[in-house]
Design a protein around this motif. Structure first.
Motif, mmCIF file in Angstrom:
data_model
loop_
_atom_site.group_PDB
_atom_site.id
_atom_site.type_symbol
_atom_site.label_atom_id
_atom_site.label_comp_id
_atom_site.label_asym_id
_atom_site.label_seq_id
_atom_site.Cartn_x
_atom_site.Cartn_y
_atom_site.Cartn_z
ATOM 1 N N MET A 23 19.442 -7.230 12.381
ATOM 2 C CA MET A 23 20.790 -6.922 11.767
ATOM 3 C C MET A 23 21.071 -7.208 10.334
ATOM 4 N N SER A 53 26.335 -7.411 17.235
ATOM 5 C CA SER A 53 24.921 -7.015 17.471
ATOM 6 C C SER A 53 24.601 -7.987 18.856
ATOM 7 N N ASN A 65 26.390 -10.038 13.012
ATOM 8 C CA ASN A 65 25.645 -10.492 14.326
ATOM 9 C C ASN A 65 26.411 -10.785 15.417
ATOM 10 N N TYR A 95 25.882 -1.673 13.295
ATOM 11 C CA TYR A 95 25.874 -1.207 11.930
ATOM 12 C C TYR A 95 27.121 -0.154 11.739
ATOM 13 N N VAL A 108 21.696 -3.103 17.289
ATOM 14 C CA VAL A 108 21.904 -3.077 15.789
ATOM 15 C C VAL A 108 22.437 -1.870 15.192
ATOM 16 N N THR A 118 19.008 -10.808 15.408
ATOM 17 C CA THR A 118 19.827 -11.057 14.271
ATOM 18 C C THR A 118 19.153 -10.900 13.090
#
Length: 267
Positions: free
Chosen positions: A221, A189, A186, A257, A253, A218
């Protein structure tokens, strides 16, 4: 792990409250049928305080649970009881935000905390033990640049320094620890989203996530990292989040990732 069922316990603080606020709605809208969330909350709780509370069985937590989309508050709870309450799939740890990028604050404290949790949860005397449980690290976000949080001094009052210190702390203290299976990025993100037209506007007070969009990012994520289920066509968004904002959240996000330890410009 069966993606139709999710059981998550966070040993956290207000930043885990932010990240999990909409997790049930996100997971449910993307096809998860059985969701159990536990969130152990003390404001500004550090790894050291969590460890002390486990060792002394201190009933100092507000324990938030969610099994149907509504959060229920249980005061005066212990970490020990929460750990034994369910057959958790995931148990999440995080450092207090002011120390999240201070490597020396992890060290033996984190190792001992994880060991205590393992001994409790994986004890032969625990009827809810799950040998397949995964320990996850929640890599929380850097403060807004104009924050007045006193802990910002640890990073020379510089957001990018805080972000970079968080990244290096996780790389040096978490990725090298075989007890952790997953990192929830996070920090990245949110930093990704800050490069978009949203700018540095994702907190409500300089450090906690905004009630709608910040918490949504968040939560997405958290879900994406745990399940690898596509979030591209999610229909759910909290009230107040526009379609444009939702698309920025999804892209922020998805990029985190793919590249959890570096910022991607979101155009």
């Amino acid at each position: 792990m069966n993606n139709k069922k999710l059981k998550i316990l966070a040993i956290g603080n207000s930043f885990s409250v932010d990240a999990l606020q909409y997790f049930y709605q996100i997971a449910s809208s993307l096809g998860v049928e059985e969701i159990t969330i536990g969130n152990l909350y003390i404001g500004s709780c550090s790894l050291q305080t969590h460890l002390n509370n486990i060792l002394n069985k201190e009933p100092k937590y507000i324990y938030y649970t969610n099994t149907n989309g509504e959060w229920i508050e249980h005061p005066e709870h212990t970490v020990n009881d929460a750990i034994l309450e369910h057959k958790w799939d995931y148990i999440s740890f995080q450092q207090v935000s002011s120390l999240s990028g201070v490597e020396s604050s992890y060290n033996e404290i984190l190792l001992q905390l994880v060991d205590e949790v393992k001994q409790l949860f994986l004890s032969p005397n625990n009827p809810n033990r799950n040998e397949s449980v995964k320990f996850i690290w929640h890599m929380t976000w850097a403060y807004q640049q104009n924050t007045t949080h006193p802990g910002f001094i640890n990073y020379n009052n510089n957001q990018m320094q805080m972000y970079e210190n968080i990244i290096s702390s996780v790389q040096n203290k978490i990725l090298t620890n075989s007890d952790f299976s997953i990192v929830i990025p996070n920090a990245t993100s949110i930093q990704n989203a800050r490069t978009s037209v949203l700018g540095d506007t994702l907190t409500r007070d300089g450090f906690h996530m905004s009630y709608d969009l910040g918490r949504y990012i968040t939560g997405l994520m958290f879900f994406k990292q745990l399940t690898n289920i596509s979030i591209n066509n999610i229909t759910y968004a909290p009230d107040g989040v526009t379609e444009t904002q939702k698309q920025i959240a999804i892209k922020s996000v998805n990029e985190a990732y793919i590249k959890p330890y570096q910022v991607t410009n979101i155009l």
